[in-house]
Design a protein around this motif. Structure first.
Motif, PDB file in Angstrom:
ATOM      1  N   LYS A 120       0.817  -1.217   0.000  1.00 30.68           N
ATOM      2  CA  LYS A 120       0.000   0.000   0.000  1.00 30.68           C
ATOM      3  C   LYS A 120       0.846   1.260   0.000  1.00 30.68           C
ATOM      4  CE  LYS A 120      -3.858  -2.226   2.289  1.00 30.68           C
ATOM      5  NZ  LYS A 120      -4.658  -2.339   3.486  1.00 30.68           N
ATOM      6  N   GLU A 121       2.174   1.091   0.096  1.00 31.27           N
ATOM      7  CA  GLU A 121       3.120   2.204   0.127  1.00 31.27           C
ATOM      8  C   GLU A 121       2.743   3.201   1.222  1.00 31.27           C
ATOM      9  OE1 GLU A 121       3.257   3.650  -3.893  1.00 31.27           O
ATOM     10  OE2 GLU A 121       4.547   2.002  -4.506  1.00 31.27           O
ATOM     11  N   TRP A 122       2.584   2.681   2.433  1.00 34.81           N
ATOM     12  CA  TRP A 122       2.092   3.466   3.553  1.00 34.81           C
ATOM     13  C   TRP A 122       2.961   3.230   4.769  1.00 34.81           C
ATOM     14  CZ3 TRP A 122      -1.343   7.008   2.470  1.00 34.81           C
ATOM     15  CH2 TRP A 122      -2.007   7.663   3.504  1.00 34.81           C
ATOM     16  N   LEU A 123       3.241   4.290   5.533  1.00 33.33           N
ATOM     17  CA  LEU A 123       3.999   4.210   6.778  1.00 33.33           C
ATOM     18  C   LEU A 123       3.056   4.514   7.938  1.00 33.33           C
ATOM     19  CD1 LEU A 123       6.903   6.270   5.352  1.00 33.33           C
ATOM     20  CD2 LEU A 123       7.254   4.001   6.311  1.00 33.33           C
ATOM     21  N   PHE A 124       3.225   3.812   9.063  1.00 35.11           N
ATOM     22  CA  PHE A 124       2.368   4.090  10.206  1.00 35.11           C
ATOM     23  C   PHE A 124       3.049   3.694  11.508  1.00 35.11           C
ATOM     24  CE2 PHE A 124       1.314  -0.026   8.420  1.00 35.11           C
ATOM     25  CZ  PHE A 124       1.188  -0.877   9.511  1.00 35.11           C
ATOM     26  N   THR A 125       2.629   4.348  12.593  1.00 31.47           N
ATOM     27  CA  THR A 125       3.098   4.025  13.930  1.00 31.47           C
ATOM     28  C   THR A 125       2.022   4.377  14.937  1.00 31.47           C
ATOM     29  OG1 THR A 125       4.866   4.290  15.567  1.00 31.47           O
ATOM     30  CG2 THR A 125       4.257   6.258  14.325  1.00 31.47           C
ATOM     31  N   GLU A 126       1.992   3.652  16.023  1.00 32.26           N
ATOM     32  CA  GLU A 126       1.126   3.950  17.161  1.00 32.26           C
ATOM     33  C   GLU A 126       1.974   4.450  18.323  1.00 32.26           C
ATOM     34  OE1 GLU A 126      -2.253   3.820  17.372  1.00 32.26           O
ATOM     35  OE2 GLU A 126      -2.400   3.244  15.265  1.00 32.26           O
ATOM     36  N   ARG A 127       3.221   4.713  18.053  1.00 31.43           N
ATOM     37  CA  ARG A 127       4.170   5.150  19.071  1.00 31.43           C
ATOM     38  C   ARG A 127       4.339   6.667  19.005  1.00 31.43           C
ATOM     39  NH1 ARG A 127       5.746   1.014  22.396  1.00 31.43           N
ATOM     40  NH2 ARG A 127       7.463   2.380  22.813  1.00 31.43           N
ATOM     41  N   PRO A 128       4.759   7.287  20.110  1.00 34.58           N
ATOM     42  CA  PRO A 128       5.025   8.731  20.080  1.00 34.58           C
ATOM     43  C   PRO A 128       6.125   9.056  19.067  1.00 34.58           C
ATOM     44  CG  PRO A 128       5.014   7.908  22.333  1.00 34.58           C
ATOM     45  CD  PRO A 128       4.958   6.708  21.433  1.00 34.58           C
ATOM     46  N   PHE A 129       5.979  10.207  18.404  1.00 32.61           N
ATOM     47  CA  PHE A 129       6.995  10.627  17.451  1.00 32.61           C
ATOM     48  C   PHE A 129       7.161  12.138  17.501  1.00 32.61           C
ATOM     49  CE2 PHE A 129       3.093  11.049  15.041  1.00 32.61           C
ATOM     50  CZ  PHE A 129       3.280  12.223  14.321  1.00 32.61           C
ATOM     51  N   ASP A 130       8.316  12.597  17.013  1.00 26.96           N
ATOM     52  CA  ASP A 130       8.607  14.021  16.861  1.00 26.96           C
ATOM     53  C   ASP A 130       8.776  14.293  15.381  1.00 26.96           C
ATOM     54  OD1 ASP A 130       8.762  14.695  19.664  1.00 26.96           O
ATOM     55  OD2 ASP A 130      10.671  13.616  19.706  1.00 26.96           O
ATOM     56  N   PHE A 131       8.230  15.410  14.932  1.00 21.92           N
ATOM     57  CA  PHE A 131       8.309  15.801  13.531  1.00 21.92           C
ATOM     58  C   PHE A 131       8.692  17.267  13.455  1.00 21.92           C
ATOM     59  CE2 PHE A 131       6.338  17.862   9.862  1.00 21.92           C
ATOM     60  CZ  PHE A 131       6.924  17.136   8.834  1.00 21.92           C
ATOM     61  N   GLU A 132       9.610  17.568  12.539  1.00 24.81           N
ATOM     62  CA  GLU A 132       9.965  18.973  12.339  1.00 24.81           C
ATOM     63  C   GLU A 132      10.313  19.242  10.883  1.00 24.81           C
ATOM     64  OE1 GLU A 132      14.539  19.624  13.519  1.00 24.81           O
ATOM     65  OE2 GLU A 132      13.270  18.999  15.218  1.00 24.81           O
ATOM     66  N   ASN A 133       9.929  20.425  10.451  1.00 30.27           N
ATOM     67  CA  ASN A 133      10.354  20.978   9.171  1.00 30.27           C
ATOM     68  C   ASN A 133      10.365  22.486   9.345  1.00 30.27           C
ATOM     69  OD1 ASN A 133       7.718  21.912   8.844  1.00 30.27           O
ATOM     70  ND2 ASN A 133       7.217  20.536   7.174  1.00 30.27           N
ATOM     71  N   GLU A 134      10.442  23.249   8.278  1.00 31.11           N
ATOM     72  CA  GLU A 134      10.557  24.704   8.446  1.00 31.11           C
ATOM     73  C   GLU A 134       9.286  25.341   9.002  1.00 31.11           C
ATOM     74  OE1 GLU A 134       9.715  26.408   4.012  1.00 31.11           O
ATOM     75  OE2 GLU A 134      11.695  25.536   4.380  1.00 31.11           O
ATOM     76  N   ASP A 135       8.138  24.679   8.909  1.00 32.02           N
ATOM     77  CA  ASP A 135       6.881  25.230   9.420  1.00 32.02           C
ATOM     78  C   ASP A 135       6.373  24.567  10.690  1.00 32.02           C
ATOM     79  OD1 ASP A 135       6.675  27.031   7.274  1.00 32.02           O
ATOM     80  OD2 ASP A 135       5.742  25.495   6.009  1.00 32.02           O
ATOM     81  N   TYR A 136       6.839  23.362  10.996  1.00 33.36           N
ATOM     82  CA  TYR A 136       6.303  22.601  12.113  1.00 33.36           C
ATOM     83  C   TYR A 136       7.406  22.107  13.025  1.00 33.36           C
ATOM     84  CZ  TYR A 136       2.314  22.124   8.911  1.00 33.36           C
ATOM     85  OH  TYR A 136       1.284  22.361   8.048  1.00 33.36           O
ATOM     86  N   ASP A 137       7.082  22.051  14.301  1.00 31.82           N
ATOM     87  CA  ASP A 137       7.903  21.378  15.306  1.00 31.82           C
ATOM     88  C   ASP A 137       6.900  20.787  16.276  1.00 31.82           C
ATOM     89  OD1 ASP A 137       9.763  20.418  17.030  1.00 31.82           O
ATOM     90  OD2 ASP A 137      10.518  22.364  17.673  1.00 31.82           O
ATOM     91  N   LEU A 138       6.557  19.526  16.079  1.00 33.24           N
ATOM     92  CA  LEU A 138       5.464  18.955  16.857  1.00 33.24           C
ATOM     93  C   LEU A 138       5.738  17.527  17.265  1.00 33.24           C
ATOM     94  CD1 LEU A 138       3.688  17.060  14.646  1.00 33.24           C
ATOM     95  CD2 LEU A 138       3.136  19.336  13.844  1.00 33.24           C
ATOM     96  N   ALA A 139       4.912  17.078  18.199  1.00 36.02           N
ATOM     97  CA  ALA A 139       4.966  15.697  18.663  1.00 36.02           C
ATOM     98  C   ALA A 139       3.544  15.151  18.658  1.00 36.02           C
ATOM     99  CB  ALA A 139       5.563  15.630  20.063  1.00 36.02           C
ATOM    100  N   ALA A 140       3.409  13.862  18.441  1.00 33.33           N
ATOM    101  CA  ALA A 140       2.096  13.221  18.444  1.00 33.33           C
ATOM    102  C   ALA A 140       2.264  11.765  18.862  1.00 33.33           C
ATOM    103  CB  ALA A 140       1.435  13.330  17.075  1.00 33.33           C
ATOM    104  N   THR A 141       1.132  11.078  19.001  1.00 28.70           N
ATOM    105  CA  THR A 141       1.170   9.709  19.511  1.00 28.70           C
ATOM    106  C   THR A 141       0.884   8.645  18.465  1.00 28.70           C
ATOM    107  OG1 THR A 141      -1.118   9.974  20.188  1.00 28.70           O
ATOM    108  CG2 THR A 141       0.576  10.352  21.865  1.00 28.70           C
ATOM    109  N   ARG A 142       0.449   9.027  17.271  1.00 26.59           N
ATOM    110  CA  ARG A 142       0.243   8.043  16.210  1.00 26.59           C
ATOM    111  C   ARG A 142       0.368   8.753  14.871  1.00 26.59           C
ATOM    112  NH1 ARG A 142      -4.406   8.679  13.794  1.00 26.59           N
ATOM    113  NH2 ARG A 142      -4.746   6.694  12.821  1.00 26.59           N
ATOM    114  N   LEU A 143       0.650   7.968  13.825  1.00 28.87           N
ATOM    115  CA  LEU A 143       0.837   8.544  12.497  1.00 28.87           C
ATOM    116  C   LEU A 143       0.474   7.535  11.430  1.00 28.87           C
ATOM    117  CD1 LEU A 143       2.124  10.835  10.667  1.00 28.87           C
ATOM    118  CD2 LEU A 143       4.197   9.452  10.751  1.00 28.87           C
TER     119      LEU A 143
END
Length: 176
Positions: A120-143
């Motif tokens: 399906k060419e899809w990535l996923f997690t149910e674990r906490p993660f950190d994401f950053e780029n030039e517009d965002y600096d965030l954390a979440a618990t699933r993706l």
């Protein structure tokens, strides 16, 4: 001393069926996933342990792995991890330990576990993660995200998001 010649094939199969030994071990592997002669992803690993001889077939990457994903424009996104398992029947790769996704636009995602569904060419997690780029600096618990990292859904978010304010285009009629 008494010797007998009998067929021990059944006994040998039973002994071998309970064994968990790998079918093979390879070093410095490179697997290419393609569709209609177009490369979709390349998996590289220093060590590949093949358990396709077991009922539930899988391959293990005990020394880490790297997967390069290519979008329709040829842009490259990369996932690296300390450890991985490829489940043959489901075509899902389980990345574990220091998982980092580096997108072609400079975005970076870090987590301790992520799955890639190759079909399906899809990535996923149910674990906490950190994401950053030039517009965002965030954390979440699933993706849940596509391999281009252009469409994603998350759980509860915390962090900073840059927003651009737009002026209201409605005007008030002064004669009222």
């Amino acid at each position: 001393m008494l010797l007998s010649c009998e067929d021990n094939t059944k006994a040998l199969k039973e002994i071998n069926s309970s064994r968990q030994d790998p079918l093979g071990i390879a070093s410095n592997i490179r697997m290419v996933y393609s569709d209609s002669l177009k490369i979709q992803a390349i998996l590289k690993a220093p060590k590949h342990v093949d358990y396709s001889n077991l009922e539930f077939k899988f391959a293990e990457f005990p020394e880490g792995l790297e997967v390069l994903f290519f979008d329709k424009l040829g842009n490259q996104n990369k996932v690296v991890a300390d450890y991985g398992i490829l489940y043959n029947q489901t075509k899902i790769v389980d990345f574990k330990g220091n998982v980092v996704l580096l997108a072609h636009d400079g975005s970076r995602l870090e987590t301790d576990q992520m799955y890639w569904d190759a079909e399906k060419e899809w990535l996923f997690t149910e674990r906490p993660f950190d994401f950053e780029n030039e517009d965002y600096d965030l954390a979440a618990t699933r993706l849940d995200t596509n391999k281009e990292f252009s469409k994603f859904q998350t759980g509860k978010l915390t962090g900073t998001i840059a927003l651009e304010e737009q002026q209201d285009t409605l005007t008030v009629d002064e004669k009222l």
